[in-house]
Design an enzyme around this catalytic site. Structure first.
Site, short mmCIF file in Angstrom:
data_model
loop_
_atom_site.label_atom_id
_atom_site.label_comp_id
_atom_site.label_asym_id
_atom_site.label_seq_id
_atom_site.Cartn_x
_atom_site.Cartn_y
_atom_site.Cartn_z
N ALA A 45 34.70 35.19 42.46
CA ALA A 45 33.07 35.08 42.75
C ALA A 45 32.40 35.49 41.83
O ALA A 45 32.50 36.55 41.16
CB ALA A 45 33.08 35.85 44.21
N SER A 55 30.38 40.21 39.72
CA SER A 55 31.63 39.61 40.03
C SER A 55 32.81 39.98 40.75
O SER A 55 32.76 41.42 40.34
CB SER A 55 32.18 38.62 38.59
OG SER A 55 33.00 37.67 38.55
N ASP A 56 33.52 39.37 41.25
CA ASP A 56 34.51 40.19 41.91
C ASP A 56 36.16 38.96 42.05
O ASP A 56 35.62 37.92 42.15
CB ASP A 56 34.30 40.63 43.19
CG ASP A 56 35.43 41.50 43.94
OD1 ASP A 56 35.61 42.48 43.60
OD2 ASP A 56 36.18 41.02 44.77
N GLN A 57 37.21 39.52 41.94
CA GLN A 57 38.26 38.72 42.14
C GLN A 57 39.27 39.16 43.13
O GLN A 57 39.60 40.30 43.21
CB GLN A 57 38.88 38.47 40.96
CG GLN A 57 40.07 37.40 40.83
CD GLN A 57 40.69 37.44 39.59
OE1 GLN A 57 41.45 38.35 39.14
NE2 GLN A 57 40.47 36.28 38.81
#
EC number: 3.6.1.-
Length: 199
Positions: free
Chosen positions: A112, A75-77
């Site tokens: 994401a 996950s990434d933000q």
């Protein structure tokens, strides 16, 4: 054919974020944590949305190479201010600068999520955008907030799950935990698609 919970594939969270770990613990599934070791710098001209999607998938694949039998979450933000990516400030001065840029603005936190399993070839990626309207903050409010919470490891310099909520006018999202860093509704959907049985 669904496996019984005792026979299901191991689950690995490809993240060193304590926020993501705490969120995943809510699902009551056993999981391990592994650091993805991915370069998080944006490519030249890369939009925040594309950056978040690329990094989530890169993190999941990096960890899946080490754990090929496991179902891996990446996950990434990226905080998106009018198409410009705002990363984690890392230090006080950059956090002040970010919050000054965002006051009175609507920022989209592009969160994401990717779930992959090397052994089965499973791969899904999705985006959970969260629109956040910041109040028109004074310099004093910014300074007081940063001294109190020190959110230097958070994209956009604010923790909505803590005192940062006081900086905001509104949050719009269809996946309420996305802003904290892991959209659990999408996570559940993808884990089920990957063959895991959720409680």
């Amino acid at each position: 054919m669904h496996q019984s919970p005792s026979l299901q594939r191991p689950l690995v969270l490809g993240s060193t974020s304590r926020y993501r770990r705490e969120l995943l613990e809510r699902l009551n599934l056993p999981f391990d944590v592994a650091a993805p070791h991915v370069d998080e710098n944006p490519l030249p001209g890369e939009a925040p949305r594309a950056l978040a999607l690329r990094l989530a998938l890169a993190k999941a694949h990096a960890v899946a190479r080490q754990h090929p039998e496991a179902v891996v979450i990446g996950s990434d933000q990226v905080a998106d201010l009018a198409g410009e990516p705002l990363g984690k400030p890392g230090q006080h001065d950059r956090a002040v600068q970010q919050l000054r840029q965002m006051r009175g603005q609507t920022v989209v936190f592009q969160t994401a999520l990717a779930v992959v399993c090397a052994a089965t070839g499973f791969e899904q990626v999705d985006l959970a955008p969260v629109e956040v309207k910041f109040r028109d903050l004074s310099d004093e409010e910014i300074e007081r907030y940063l001294r109190a919470e020190q959110p230097y490891d958070c994209a956009g310099s604010a923790k909505s799950e803590g005192l940062g909520i006081a900086l905001l006018d509104a949050i719009h999202s269809d996946d309420p935990t996305a802003l904290i860093g892991l959209p659990l509704i999408r996570t559940c959907r993808m884990l089920r698609a990957a063959g895991l049985v959720l409680p």
